[in-house]
Scaffold this motif. Structure first.
Motif, PDB file in Angstrom:
ATOM      1  N   ALA A 129       0.714  -1.198   0.211  1.00 43.43           N
ATOM      2  CA  ALA A 129      -0.031  -0.059  -0.111  1.00 43.43           C
ATOM      3  C   ALA A 129       0.893   1.248   0.158  1.00 43.43           C
ATOM      4  N   ALA A 130       1.920   1.339   0.710  1.00 41.50           N
ATOM      5  CA  ALA A 130       2.740   2.461   0.782  1.00 41.50           C
ATOM      6  C   ALA A 130       3.373   2.636  -0.457  1.00 41.50           C
ATOM      7  N   GLY A 131       4.051   1.520  -0.980  1.00 44.06           N
ATOM      8  CA  GLY A 131       4.821   1.618  -2.326  1.00 44.06           C
ATOM      9  C   GLY A 131       3.758   2.078  -3.507  1.00 44.06           C
ATOM     10  N   LEU A 132       2.457   1.769  -3.534  1.00 46.67           N
ATOM     11  CA  LEU A 132       1.667   2.172  -4.630  1.00 46.67           C
ATOM     12  C   LEU A 132       0.961   3.350  -4.043  1.00 46.67           C
ATOM     13  N   SER A 177      -7.598  -1.552  -0.054  1.00 45.29           N
ATOM     14  CA  SER A 177      -7.581  -1.966  -1.583  1.00 45.29           C
ATOM     15  C   SER A 177      -6.651  -3.019  -1.696  1.00 45.29           C
ATOM     16  N   VAL A 178      -5.457  -2.911  -1.164  1.00 42.81           N
ATOM     17  CA  VAL A 178      -4.782  -4.347  -1.313  1.00 42.81           C
ATOM     18  C   VAL A 178      -5.329  -5.418  -0.651  1.00 42.81           C
ATOM     19  N   ARG A 179      -6.087  -5.505   0.432  1.00 43.70           N
ATOM     20  CA  ARG A 179      -6.651  -6.619   1.092  1.00 43.70           C
ATOM     21  C   ARG A 179      -7.858  -6.928   0.245  1.00 43.70           C
ATOM     22  N   ARG A 180      -8.670  -5.939  -0.376  1.00 45.60           N
ATOM     23  CA  ARG A 180      -9.630  -6.767  -1.523  1.00 45.60           C
ATOM     24  C   ARG A 180      -9.043  -7.339  -2.797  1.00 45.60           C
ATOM     25  N   ASP A 181      -7.903  -6.859  -2.952  1.00 44.02           N
ATOM     26  CA  ASP A 181      -7.314  -7.663  -4.311  1.00 44.02           C
ATOM     27  C   ASP A 181      -6.574  -8.910  -3.988  1.00 44.02           C
ATOM     28  N   LEU A 182      -6.223  -8.971  -2.595  1.00 46.22           N
ATOM     29  CA  LEU A 182      -5.673 -10.303  -2.058  1.00 46.22           C
ATOM     30  C   LEU A 182      -7.074 -11.235  -1.917  1.00 46.22           C
TER      31      LEU A 182
END
Length: 252
Positions: free
Chosen positions: A26-29, A35-40
């Motif tokens: 999340a920090a890098g993007l 949002s990352v958790r939803r993608d995962l």
């Protein structure tokens, strides 16, 4: 970044690093952790990763059904099985777990070997019918068809009444953080019950299982004698395990 691009980025991280840390991604993007958790969640629903607290790990190919697993890495499984079969001593008592690698072990035991084999796998019991000097003790219970083994309370209770010199235990994932894992809670409990009844427990782990994880932990690394694997000794996961003091038995 579009959703499809994030997906490719996450899968690339998983392949390169062997893990995904949601906070770091999340920090890098520059996006939210939600949002990352939803993608995962989406990737996990497709069987492309195994979600854990804070991120994800590679999913094990050994979570496929029994018939499909028979065609996964047969050469590697045979190498692991050969190294494991060499540990069985004449006159000894062996607890042999279920699974395709354990079935390969049964096939590699010398036909004239005098020993006792305790198993909860009908396929392994049948494979040993041609070993006239091998006594076979079958532990009964509810058949878990995914792995062709008996599980449940009756099987665990039966396991608690046996003892052996050696246990050869199958798992679906070997990961430094997740530990030794498998895909079913009852099967994990059965594996723990079997391992607890042997003086030495060796884990059967062909290369495709190294660095992957499944939902249910079987045992911590310090509860087993060694992990038998045909993976390259330079594999970063094996190097990390060795650094952490996990005994490894190469299967050349």
């Amino acid at each position: 970044m579009l959703a499809a691009e994030r997906r490719d980025h996450l899968l690339g991280l998983l392949a390169r690093d062997g893990k995904i840390v949601a906070k770091e991604v999340a920090a890098g993007l520059g996006i939210s952790e939600d949002s990352v958790r939803r993608d995962l969640r989406d990737l996990a629903a497709e069987g492309l990763c195994h979600r854990v607290y804070g991120g994800a790990l590679p999913v094990s190919p050994a979570e496929a059904d029994y018939a499909a697993r028979a065609s996964v890495a047969p050469a590697g499984k045979r190498k692991v099985a050969a190294a494991a079969a060499a540990l069985v001593r004449p006159g000894g008592t062996l607890i042999l777990d279920g699974g395709t690698t354990a079935l390969a072990v049964a096939g590699l035991l010398p036909p004239d070997l005098a020993c006792t084999v305790i198993t909860h796998s009908p396929t392994i019991a049948v494979a040993l019918l041609g070993h006239p000097r091998a006594e076979v003790l079958m532990l009964g219970g509810r058949i878990f068809k995914h792995s062709a083994v008996a599980c449940g309370a009756a099987a665990v209770e039966a396991a608690q009444n046996v003892s052996a010199d050696l246990c050869l235990l199958g798992v679906t994932g070997v990961h430094p953080a997740a530990g030794l894992t498998t895909g079913d809670a009852e099967e994990a409990a059965m594996k723990r019950a079997l391992a607890a009844r042997a003086a030495d427990t060796y884990v059967l782990a062909s290369a495709e299982k190294i660095g992957t994880a499944s939902p249910y932990r079987v045992l911590p690394f310090d509860a087993v004698t060694a992990v038998i694997t045909d993976a390259d000794p330079a594999h970063p996961v094996l190097e990390e395990l060795a650094t952490n003091g996990v005994p490894l038995l190469p299967a050349p």
